[in-house]
Scaffold this motif. Structure first.
Motif, mmCIF file in Angstrom:
data_model
loop_
_atom_site.group_PDB
_atom_site.id
_atom_site.type_symbol
_atom_site.label_atom_id
_atom_site.label_comp_id
_atom_site.label_asym_id
_atom_site.label_seq_id
_atom_site.Cartn_x
_atom_site.Cartn_y
_atom_site.Cartn_z
ATOM 1 N N THR A 186 67.759 -41.022 40.517
ATOM 2 C CA THR A 186 66.549 -40.342 40.991
ATOM 3 C C THR A 186 65.993 -39.414 39.917
ATOM 4 N N ALA A 187 66.875 -38.668 39.241
ATOM 5 C CA ALA A 187 66.417 -37.770 38.180
ATOM 6 C C ALA A 187 65.786 -38.551 37.031
ATOM 7 N N GLN A 188 66.370 -39.694 36.688
ATOM 8 C CA GLN A 188 65.802 -40.503 35.610
ATOM 9 C C GLN A 188 64.412 -41.022 35.969
ATOM 10 N N VAL A 189 64.223 -41.384 37.229
ATOM 11 C CA VAL A 189 62.909 -41.842 37.683
ATOM 12 C C VAL A 189 61.910 -40.687 37.677
ATOM 13 N N VAL A 190 62.272 -39.606 38.330
ATOM 14 C CA VAL A 190 61.349 -38.475 38.467
ATOM 15 C C VAL A 190 60.990 -37.878 37.109
ATOM 16 N N GLU A 191 61.998 -37.599 36.294
ATOM 17 C CA GLU A 191 61.747 -36.962 35.003
ATOM 18 C C GLU A 191 61.133 -37.921 33.996
ATOM 19 N N GLY A 192 61.402 -39.191 34.138
ATOM 20 C CA GLY A 192 60.792 -40.174 33.256
ATOM 21 C C GLY A 192 59.320 -40.394 33.526
ATOM 22 N N LEU A 193 58.875 -39.994 34.725
ATOM 23 C CA LEU A 193 57.483 -40.243 35.131
ATOM 24 C C LEU A 193 56.676 -38.959 35.290
ATOM 25 N N ILE A 194 57.164 -37.857 34.757
ATOM 26 C CA ILE A 194 56.406 -36.610 34.820
ATOM 27 C C ILE A 194 55.023 -36.809 34.188
ATOM 28 N N ASP A 195 53.993 -36.382 34.904
ATOM 29 C CA ASP A 195 52.592 -36.470 34.453
ATOM 30 C C ASP A 195 52.069 -37.900 34.334
ATOM 31 N N VAL A 196 52.793 -38.855 34.866
ATOM 32 C CA VAL A 196 52.290 -40.233 34.946
ATOM 33 C C VAL A 196 51.616 -40.392 36.302
ATOM 34 N N THR A 197 50.325 -40.655 36.302
ATOM 35 C CA THR A 197 49.582 -40.726 37.564
ATOM 36 C C THR A 197 49.351 -42.153 38.040
ATOM 37 N N ASP A 198 49.385 -43.106 37.131
ATOM 38 C CA ASP A 198 49.108 -44.503 37.471
ATOM 39 C C ASP A 198 50.320 -45.349 37.087
#
Length: 250
Positions: A145-157
């Motif tokens: 979950t952390a890898q997903v959330v932190e990997g997608l910070i500021d990714v909107t699309d």
């Protein structure tokens, strides 16, 4: 209905000539078989341009194994997204466990790369997964979950995003997560993406499984409701084995 995607990650294998031969064999089989899933291959950087020339007619996607998060500059040994695009790449694999474990990549640096690649028009395969120690300690969900959330910070699309769940303990070891173990984590990832981006985006997101996928186990893995194909390592270095996995995906 999500279209399955099978990508061969060739890692640090094959010369340019060997890569062209393997790519040609795969392209001929993909063209002849009329496969339904999306197919990609990720050769080494030196082979990208030559491989592109022999697969462009087949519909196979050319993928890179990594990129830098800057456009250019004093980064010896690195490759930028614009260079990859010029070589014919449409995908880039980011955050692979080997990059994290051997080269010190963090969720933060992976995030920089994800944002850069998406901004430059490349599709991204974002790799996530836990080590054997983390699984045995019961923290798989927290790590992934952390890898997903932190990997997608500021990714909107996330329309050009694929996530690949690759348990580190199953990569190149011959060990494979059971279909139930893999499905459990894939469902967890989709649930987290639903929280972040909404149900529609999560329903469209493709999540691959990677970790000793072989012709003998591909069909049962791909039959699970949240497993949308595979990121294939060793088995992708043999055209017949790779195509058997592709055919298992439909």
């Amino acid at each position: 209905m999500r279209r399955k995607i099978v990508v061969g990650n060739w890692k640090m294998n094959n010369t340019i000539a060997e890569s062209v031969d393997l790519a040609t064999a795969i392209a001929e089989k993909v063209g002849a078989d009329g496969v339904q899933c999306e197919v990609g291959i990720a050769p080494t950087f030196p082979a990208l341009y030559e491989v592109c020339k022999v697969i462009e007619w087949s519909g196979i996607r050319l993928c890179a194994q990594n990129c830098h998060y800057e456009s250019d500059g004093p980064f010896t040994g690195e490759v930028s997204t614009r260079m990859l695009a010029a070589a014919g790449c449409s995908y880039v694999i980011l955050g692979h466990s080997e990059r994290r474990q051997l080269f010190g990549e963090t969720n933060a640096t992976v995030n920089l790369k994800v944002k850069k690649a998406l901004a430059e028009g490349l599709s991204v395969i974002l790799c996530v997964g836990e080590t054997l120690d983390e699984r045995e300690r019961g923290v798989t969900g927290q790590i992934v979950t952390a890898q997903v959330v932190e990997g997608l910070i500021d990714v909107t699309d996330i329309s050009k995003l694929v996530i690949a769940y690759e348990p580190v303990w199953a990569i190149g070891t011959g060990k494979t997560a059971t279909k139930e173990q893999a499905q459990e984590v894939h469902a967890l990832i989709r649930a987290k993406v639903t929280e972040l981006y909404g149900q529609k985006a999560a329903d469209h997101l493709r999540i691959q499984y990677g970790g000793s996928v072989k012709p003998s186990n591909a069909a049962e893995l791909f039959a699970m409701p949240d497993i949308d194909g595979g990121l294939i390592g060793g088995a992708s270095l043999n055209a017949d084995d790779f195509m058997a996995i592709v055919e298992a995906a439909g």
